[in-house]
Design an enzyme around this catalytic site. Structure first.
Site, PDB file in Angstrom:
ATOM      1  N   CYS A 131       0.802  -1.227   0.000  1.00 25.78           N
ATOM      2  CA  CYS A 131       0.000   0.000   0.000  1.00 25.78           C
ATOM      3  C   CYS A 131       0.841   1.288   0.000  1.00 25.78           C
ATOM      4  CB  CYS A 131      -0.964  -0.010   1.183  1.00 25.78           C
ATOM      5  SG  CYS A 131      -0.171  -0.328   2.756  1.00 25.78           S
ATOM      6  N   GLN A 156       1.865   5.618   8.875  1.00 33.36           N
ATOM      7  CA  GLN A 156       0.898   4.606   8.441  1.00 33.36           C
ATOM      8  C   GLN A 156      -0.180   4.345   9.493  1.00 33.36           C
ATOM      9  OE1 GLN A 156       4.527   2.300   6.195  1.00 33.36           O
ATOM     10  NE2 GLN A 156       2.639   1.145   6.443  1.00 33.36           N
ATOM     11  N   LYS A 161       9.965  -3.409   1.131  1.00 35.42           N
ATOM     12  CA  LYS A 161       8.925  -3.503   0.088  1.00 35.42           C
ATOM     13  C   LYS A 161       8.928  -2.220  -0.735  1.00 35.42           C
ATOM     14  CE  LYS A 161       5.844  -6.525   2.667  1.00 35.42           C
ATOM     15  NZ  LYS A 161       4.627  -6.611   3.501  1.00 35.42           N
ATOM     16  N   HIS A 216      -2.853   6.463   4.865  1.00 37.77           N
ATOM     17  CA  HIS A 216      -1.428   6.647   5.154  1.00 37.77           C
ATOM     18  C   HIS A 216      -0.953   7.987   4.594  1.00 37.77           C
ATOM     19  CE1 HIS A 216      -1.467   2.567   6.322  1.00 37.77           C
ATOM     20  NE2 HIS A 216      -0.736   2.009   5.375  1.00 37.77           N
TER      21      HIS A 216
END
Ligand code: A2P
Length: 348
Positions: free
Chosen positions: A130, A157, A214, A243
């Site tokens: 995300c 986040q 990531k 976020h």
């Protein structure tokens, strides 16, 4: 009449599952059938869809018979177990977990950036992380004009990134603290209400957590830029949903904030939110429930002549997960990619 598709949602009872249901309805996705799948815990529950209540079924071997598209959002181990079975049964899986994202056989797709990658799928298409999706959607339009050389990001986040139960946990913690009671922690390692902590995924030898890596590896794969320099610090903050990210970009030559603003104001999936006089910029409360990534505070990095600073907020359940997955499903339909030769070859 457009072709319609038989869709299954694996993880329908979760936070992303709820959003997938809402999006399939509001975007009028052409459905021939919709199956809701979850763990045995949820068998017998019903969920609202188009004014009715649909039953939730426990996922099992037969669940993927006569299904064209599986929208999976039930965690990495569940996807690892069920996605190959769904593909063997003839479905294309759009997987929201991290299980297959870095697999070279699996396209990692953000439709605004690399829709062409979807054509190479062999049954599974991965939906990126995300925070990576939100950052990529904002940085790509600039990168296309002048290749970015280095990205340094700090993330803020929300609880929703850890699922529906995590959001409930944070609310309960807030109630407990306000009542003078010690808050309980089950999903999160520490109380998140009135607190924040670095993202609690495992750390590597260099001190980066999984979430940070990531952002590094997935951004490189989505951009097709294997040498792009990316560094991130990911932090969980006591926000329920959406976020935010502070993003520093370094280009090979100066990139004027005015040009960046002009490019971003026309970029798909982006909305520039900047009122310098009112000090009004993207906020998670205003990004929640929105499709676009809100971008603002676009300014020259005073520490570097080729640097640019951005601030963004985006609904990570929506564009960061469910919306991106539904856009991929729409892309498969539009480009007739549900039965490409590659899929047939892989199964023969
Ligand atoms: P369930 O509600 O039955 O546990 P979230 O990310 O919001 O926590 O949601 C996770 C989703 O993944 C839920 O729908 C959850 O179903 C589902 N899920 C978790 N584990 C499994 C499993 N082993 N098999 C199928 N679905 C699972």
């Amino acid at each position: 009449m457009p072709q319609s598709y038989r869709v299954a949602i694996l993880g329908a009872t979760g936070a992303v599952g709820a959003e997938l249901l809402e999006l399939l309805e509001s975007r009028q996705f052409p459905l021939a059938d919709l199956k809701l799948l979850a763990s045995p815990r949820s068998a017998g529950r019903t969920l609202p869809f188009k004014g009715e209540r649909l039953p939730v079924e426990q996922v099992e071997e037969r669940s993927f018979e006569n299904v064209d598209i599986v929208l999976a959002s039930a965690g990495g181990s569940t996807s690892k177990g069920w996605a190959p079975k769904a593909v063997a049964a003839g479905a294309v899986v759009i997987d929201n977990s991290s299980a297959f994202r870095m697999n070279p056989q699996v396209p990692l797709v953000v439709p605004e950036i690399n829709p062409e990658a979807a054509a190479g799928h062999q049954g599974i298409i991965a939906n990126p992380n995300c925070t990576t999706i939100l950052m990529s959607v904002a940085v790509w339009p600039l990168h296309r004009v002048e290749p970015v050389q280095r990205i340094v990001a700090a993330t803020y986040q929300s609880a929703s990134g850890a699922g529906a139960r995590a959001m409930e946990e944070m609310k309960e913690q807030a109630r407990a603290i306000l009542a003078g009671v010690t808050p309980k922690t089950e999903i999160f390692p520490y109380p998140l209400a009135f607190n924040l902590f670095p993202h609690n995924t495992p750390l590597n030898e260099q001190g980066y957590c999984e979430e940070e890596m990531k952002m590094v590896n997935e951004t490189r794969k989505i951009f097709g830029a294997p040498n792009l320099r990316v560094s991130a610090t990911c932090v969980r903050v006591p926000v329920l949903r959406a976020h935010s990210e502070a993003v520093n970009l370094e280009f090979g030559k100066p990139f004027s904030p005015a040009l960046a603003r002009e490019i971003l104001s026309q970029a798909p999936g982006v909305r520039v939110v900047e009122d310098w006089q009112a000090n009004h910029f993207p906020m998670p409360a205003e990004a929640s429930g929105k499709d676009e990534v809100l971008v603002g505070r676009i300014r020259q990095d005073i520490s570097h002549p080729c640097g640019l600073e951005l601030w963004l907020s985006g609904d990570q359940i929506r564009k960061g997960a469910a919306l991106n997955a539904v856009q991929i499903a729409e892309l498969l339909g539009e480009k007739n990619l549900l039965r490409p030769a590659a899929v047939a070859a892989a199964r023969s």
